[in-house]
Motif scaffolding. Structure first.
Motif, PDB file in Angstrom:
ATOM      1  N   UNK A 135       0.870  -1.176   0.000  1.00 55.66           N
ATOM      2  CA  UNK A 135       0.000   0.000   0.000  1.00 55.66           C
ATOM      3  C   UNK A 135       0.905   1.223   0.000  1.00 55.66           C
ATOM      4  N   UNK A 136       0.777   2.038  -1.023  1.00 58.19           N
ATOM      5  CA  UNK A 136       1.697   3.170  -1.179  1.00 58.19           C
ATOM      6  C   UNK A 136       0.941   4.462  -1.483  1.00 58.19           C
ATOM      7  N   UNK A 137       1.679   5.579  -1.370  1.00 53.45           N
ATOM      8  CA  UNK A 137       1.127   6.889  -1.745  1.00 53.45           C
ATOM      9  C   UNK A 137       0.896   6.902  -3.252  1.00 53.45           C
ATOM     10  N   UNK A 138       1.922   6.402  -3.991  1.00 51.11           N
ATOM     11  CA  UNK A 138       1.845   6.417  -5.457  1.00 51.11           C
ATOM     12  C   UNK A 138       0.708   5.534  -5.964  1.00 51.11           C
ATOM     13  N   UNK A 139       0.467   4.416  -5.273  1.00 50.27           N
ATOM     14  CA  UNK A 139      -0.601   3.497  -5.691  1.00 50.27           C
ATOM     15  C   UNK A 139      -1.983   3.995  -5.329  1.00 50.27           C
ATOM     16  N   UNK A 140      -2.051   5.111  -4.579  1.00 52.23           N
ATOM     17  CA  UNK A 140      -3.346   5.683  -4.207  1.00 52.23           C
ATOM     18  C   UNK A 140      -3.928   5.124  -2.927  1.00 52.23           C
ATOM     19  N   UNK A 141      -3.224   4.153  -2.302  1.00 54.11           N
ATOM     20  CA  UNK A 141      -3.741   3.552  -1.064  1.00 54.11           C
ATOM     21  C   UNK A 141      -3.647   4.516   0.122  1.00 54.11           C
ATOM     22  N   UNK A 142      -2.574   5.344   0.120  1.00 53.46           N
ATOM     23  CA  UNK A 142      -2.284   6.195   1.288  1.00 53.46           C
ATOM     24  C   UNK A 142      -2.242   7.665   0.898  1.00 53.46           C
ATOM     25  N   UNK A 143      -2.576   8.515   1.862  1.00 55.63           N
ATOM     26  CA  UNK A 143      -2.428   9.960   1.664  1.00 55.63           C
ATOM     27  C   UNK A 143      -0.945  10.302   1.837  1.00 55.63           C
ATOM     28  N   UNK A 144      -0.513  11.520   1.461  1.00 56.32           N
ATOM     29  CA  UNK A 144       0.899  11.881   1.661  1.00 56.32           C
ATOM     30  C   UNK A 144       1.354  11.812   3.120  1.00 56.32           C
ATOM     31  N   UNK A 145       0.405  11.830   4.064  1.00 55.21           N
ATOM     32  CA  UNK A 145       0.811  11.696   5.478  1.00 55.21           C
ATOM     33  C   UNK A 145       0.630  10.259   5.972  1.00 55.21           C
ATOM     34  N   UNK A 146       0.560   9.324   5.011  1.00 53.07           N
ATOM     35  CA  UNK A 146       0.539   7.879   5.303  1.00 53.07           C
ATOM     36  C   UNK A 146      -0.755   7.394   5.950  1.00 53.07           C
ATOM     37  N   UNK A 147      -1.832   8.168   5.817  1.00 50.30           N
ATOM     38  CA  UNK A 147      -3.119   7.681   6.324  1.00 50.30           C
ATOM     39  C   UNK A 147      -3.785   6.856   5.227  1.00 50.30           C
ATOM     40  N   UNK A 148      -4.555   5.854   5.639  1.00 51.31           N
ATOM     41  CA  UNK A 148      -5.203   5.002   4.642  1.00 51.31           C
ATOM     42  C   UNK A 148      -6.372   5.717   3.969  1.00 51.31           C
ATOM     43  N   UNK A 149      -6.450   5.583   2.649  1.00 49.43           N
ATOM     44  CA  UNK A 149      -7.627   6.063   1.925  1.00 49.43           C
ATOM     45  C   UNK A 149      -8.602   4.886   1.880  1.00 49.43           C
ATOM     46  N   UNK A 150      -9.467   4.825   2.868  1.00 52.80           N
ATOM     47  CA  UNK A 150     -10.298   3.636   3.049  1.00 52.80           C
ATOM     48  C   UNK A 150     -11.168   3.318   1.829  1.00 52.80           C
ATOM     49  N   UNK A 151     -11.776   4.349   1.260  1.00 49.16           N
ATOM     50  CA  UNK A 151     -12.647   4.126   0.089  1.00 49.16           C
ATOM     51  C   UNK A 151     -11.858   3.527  -1.071  1.00 49.16           C
ATOM     52  N   UNK A 152     -10.675   4.099  -1.300  1.00 52.45           N
ATOM     53  CA  UNK A 152      -9.831   3.643  -2.422  1.00 52.45           C
ATOM     54  C   UNK A 152      -9.401   2.193  -2.192  1.00 52.45           C
ATOM     55  N   UNK A 153      -8.964   1.886  -0.971  1.00 48.94           N
ATOM     56  CA  UNK A 153      -8.502   0.525  -0.657  1.00 48.94           C
ATOM     57  C   UNK A 153      -9.647  -0.473  -0.845  1.00 48.94           C
ATOM     58  N   UNK A 154     -10.847  -0.087  -0.402  1.00 48.81           N
ATOM     59  CA  UNK A 154     -12.012  -0.969  -0.579  1.00 48.81           C
ATOM     60  C   UNK A 154     -12.284  -1.224  -2.054  1.00 48.81           C
ATOM     61  N   UNK A 155     -12.138  -0.181  -2.855  1.00 55.15           N
ATOM     62  CA  UNK A 155     -12.397  -0.302  -4.297  1.00 55.15           C
ATOM     63  C   UNK A 155     -11.342  -1.187  -4.961  1.00 55.15           C
ATOM     64  N   UNK A 156     -10.055  -0.952  -4.592  1.00 48.50           N
ATOM     65  CA  UNK A 156      -8.959  -1.732  -5.198  1.00 48.50           C
ATOM     66  C   UNK A 156      -9.116  -3.220  -4.890  1.00 48.50           C
ATOM     67  N   UNK A 157      -9.546  -3.526  -3.653  1.00 51.67           N
ATOM     68  CA  UNK A 157      -9.602  -4.931  -3.229  1.00 51.67           C
ATOM     69  C   UNK A 157     -11.044  -5.437  -3.073  1.00 51.67           C
ATOM     70  N   UNK A 158     -11.941  -4.916  -3.925  1.00 52.54           N
ATOM     71  CA  UNK A 158     -13.353  -5.320  -3.773  1.00 52.54           C
ATOM     72  C   UNK A 158     -13.538  -6.833  -3.980  1.00 52.54           C
ATOM     73  N   UNK A 159     -12.693  -7.437  -4.833  1.00 53.61           N
ATOM     74  CA  UNK A 159     -12.793  -8.893  -5.054  1.00 53.61           C
ATOM     75  C   UNK A 159     -12.437  -9.659  -3.785  1.00 53.61           C
ATOM     76  N   UNK A 160     -11.401  -9.175  -3.070  1.00 49.09           N
ATOM     77  CA  UNK A 160     -11.011  -9.841  -1.819  1.00 49.09           C
ATOM     78  C   UNK A 160     -12.116  -9.693  -0.769  1.00 49.09           C
ATOM     79  N   UNK A 161     -12.760  -8.516  -0.764  1.00 48.12           N
ATOM     80  CA  UNK A 161     -13.850  -8.278   0.202  1.00 48.12           C
ATOM     81  C   UNK A 161     -15.029  -9.206  -0.107  1.00 48.12           C
ATOM     82  N   UNK A 162     -15.319  -9.367  -1.403  1.00 45.01           N
ATOM     83  CA  UNK A 162     -16.380 -10.303  -1.822  1.00 45.01           C
ATOM     84  C   UNK A 162     -16.044 -11.718  -1.352  1.00 45.01           C
ATOM     85  N   UNK A 163     -14.762 -12.066  -1.494  1.00 43.13           N
ATOM     86  CA  UNK A 163     -14.306 -13.418  -1.106  1.00 43.13           C
ATOM     87  C   UNK A 163     -14.526 -13.662   0.390  1.00 43.13           C
TER      88      UNK A 163
END
Length: 589
Positions: free
Chosen positions: A557-585
């Motif tokens: 999970x990186x800033x460049x990948x869109x997972x984290x903000x520049x202050x290293x906080x998680x972008x929860x919505x983005x992470x959920x979207x990126x891994x929606x298949x895992x959440x379905x699983x």
């Protein structure tokens, strides 16, 4: 004596009071180069004169973007503010689309950048903005250099005009627009006045035990973040020499070279420092290894002010002499104080570093509050583990009926730039709604329990506070990042990003090898081991909030990948979207 009511009063105060030979020090081409308090003031005035000759007007917006903290940023900051214009610092790691949005929203007329990486992004969108020119700090062929502005300001004949502009700046005037790296939606421009930041410096100063005029600091948190920026003003006010780290990777080398007395960081960095120390301890053998982990176990039980009694303190004295003194040596040998902000610090880190005589003073604040609201202080019983300290002077808080922390004081922002509706949403009778849930204990210590927006209900109607759970689970050396999910679902679950470095080391010890990260994530032995970690941490929580299932994500999970903000906080919505298949699983296998 200079009365400090505006940000640009700090350098003059430093010059009059401490007149440092080394006010700022940056490394160029492998060599540390310093400027004195006098050179700092001279260069800032030259920048102001140059900007006036460029036609910069009061209330113009000038953007500054730097990959690392450096002397030039600070000179530019003061140079801009003295003209009555505003500094718009921008995170170096955001996308070129976000650059375009911020530059257009702020209507920035000039932009100063550190290097070619930022320049390339800017050149791609420059035509869609109102930028008249871009200047670089590094020497870049065929590009304008910030030295041209210094050169333009060499002629001192318009210094009176600079003084007129300075005198016209009032303490309540806007000083800066800081665009928050929001975890959702477009960034908002937080309007901070001179008074907001100056008051925060003066009210925070009472909590920092510096040796005024003799302390050294190492700075590396992005100065576009209000926390580090306020700290840099605080260092200037207290006559602390400021050294800029080259990069996160070179932090360890820089600590040994500079031997600072103080540094500021986010919890993620302290976690990494601790993990590295423990990894080194794991490589020891025999008595040395036993002693190392005896000291660690002892440190994790630390309580301030001798609360554990004389026998514990006797053992601690020995552990400090044999083990913890080496930790301190590894971080330069003089580090007496570390400050943490931006996210929750794990209590185990607070305990172990205090035991090692390098206490981390955890504080709390937001961009909108300039930022400090409260902070721990070792002196006079002002340090309590698991809290963010006592409220600083002149700042008032109250806890709303739903547990939200509301803040009032001279540090509270003027509002969101060009967004009065959004400003109205977060303000009630001069109180700012922080969006954090917390409680004040009887001694006045503030404890943050969660983010209001991040709390969710399971389908059974039970509330879950993800940050509390995540902080506990991240204590596992196997886990780099974890996000608790389960809103509207029958149970909480988690997405996990492994600590690859540690997992590789663990795998070696167990004669395991992985062809790829995907192979690592699906390894049954590793999954069983992670389950053990989850089971252990789950014991600290109620049955309804325990993690019942988890999935390991196949990438970092990186800033460049869109997972984290520049202050290293998680972008929860983005992470959920990126891994929606895992959440379905997890929920609908």
């Amino acid at each position: 004596m200079t009365q400090i009511t505006r940000i640009f009063d700090f350098p003059y105060h430093q010059l009059e009071t401490y007149n440092l030979d080394k006010a700022f020090t940056s490394k160029y081409h492998g060599k540390w180069e310093s400027i004195s308090s006098q050179e700092y003031v001279n260069q800032a005035n030259a920048i102001s004169r140059g900007l006036l000759r460029l036609g910069v007007q009061p209330n113009d917006k000038i953007a500054v973007i730097s990959t690392t903290n450096r002397t030039e940023w600070n000179v530019m900051d003061i140079g801009i503010l003295q003209t009555g214009a505003q500094n718009v610092p921008i995170y170096p790691t955001i996308s070129k689309e976000d650059y375009e949005y911020i530059l257009n929203h702020s209507e920035a007329t000039y932009c100063f950048v550190s290097d070619t990486t930022i320049l390339e992004k800017l050149n791609a969108i420059k035509e869609q903005t109102k930028l008249k020119a871009i200047y670089t700090f590094d020497d870049v062929a065929n590009e304008k250099s910030w030295k041209e502005i210094l050169e333009l300001g060499k002629d001192t004949s318009n210094q009176n005009d600079v003084e007129t502009r300075k005198n016209a700046v009032k303490t309540d005037d806007l000083a800066t627009l800081i665009y928050t790296s929001g975890t959702t939606g477009k960034p908002k421009g937080v309007m901070l006045s001179h008074k907001n930041l100056v008051s925060n410096v003066l009210d925070s100063e009472k909590r920092v035990p510096f040796d005024y005029g003799n302390s050294k600091s190492l700075s590396f948190l992005p100065v576009c973040h209000v926390f580090e920026r306020m700290i840099l003003y605080l260092y200037q006010y207290c006559g602390v020499e400021i050294y800029f780290a080259e990069s996160i990777e070179k932090m360890s080398d820089n600590l040994k070279e500079i031997k600072p007395h103080v540094m500021t960081a986010v919890p993620r960095l302290y976690e990494k420092v601790y993990d590295k120390i423990v990894a080194k301890g794991s490589e020891l053998s025999g008595v040395k290894k036993a002693l190392f982990f005896w000291a660690v176990e002892l440190g994790l039980k630390y309580e301030p002010y001798g609360a554990n009694g004389w026998w514990y303190e006797t053992q601690l004295k020995l552990a400090r002499k044999l083990i913890f003194s080496k930790w301190k040596e590894g971080l330069g040998g003089q580090l007496d104080l570390m400050v943490s902000g931006s996210a929750a610090l794990q209590p185990r880190l607070t305990r172990i570093f205090a035991a090692a005589q390098m206490p981390i003073m955890e504080g709390y604040g937001l961009t909108e509050t300039s930022p400090v609201i409260s902070v721990n202080d070792m002196r006079d019983g002002g340090f309590r583990i698991g809290t963010v300290g006592k409220i600083i002077d002149n700042v008032h808080i109250k806890i709303a009926d739903d547990g939200e922390i509301l803040v009032k004081g001279p540090n509270v922002m003027k509002g969101y730039y060009k967004e009065p509706e959004k400003t109205a949403e977060v303000m009630t009778d001069n109180y700012f709604h922080t969006g954090d849930i917390g409680e004040l204990d009887t001694d006045g210590f503030l404890k943050i329990t969660d983010r209001k927006k991040e709390m969710f209900k399971t389908s059974g109607g039970k509330y879950v506070a993800p940050a509390l759970l995540e902080n506990q689970f991240k204590q596992s050396r196997f886990i780099e990042q974890i996000m608790v999910i389960g809103e509207g679902e029958k149970m909480p679950a988690a997405l996990i990003q492994l600590n690859y470095e540690f997992v590789e080391e663990w795998a070696k010890r167990h004669n395991l090898s992985f062809k790829s990260k995907v192979d690592m994530c699906s390894n049954v032995k590793l999954q069983e081991r992670i389950q053990e970690e989850i089971n252990e941490a789950n014991q600290k929580f109620g049955h309804w909030e325990q993690i019942k299932k988890f999935e390991i994500t196949p990438d970092a999970w990186t800033i460049e990948g869109g997972h984290l903000t520049p202050t290293m906080k998680m972008k929860r919505k983005v992470i959920k979207e990126i891994y929606k298949d895992l959440i379905e699983k997890i929920y609908r296998p």
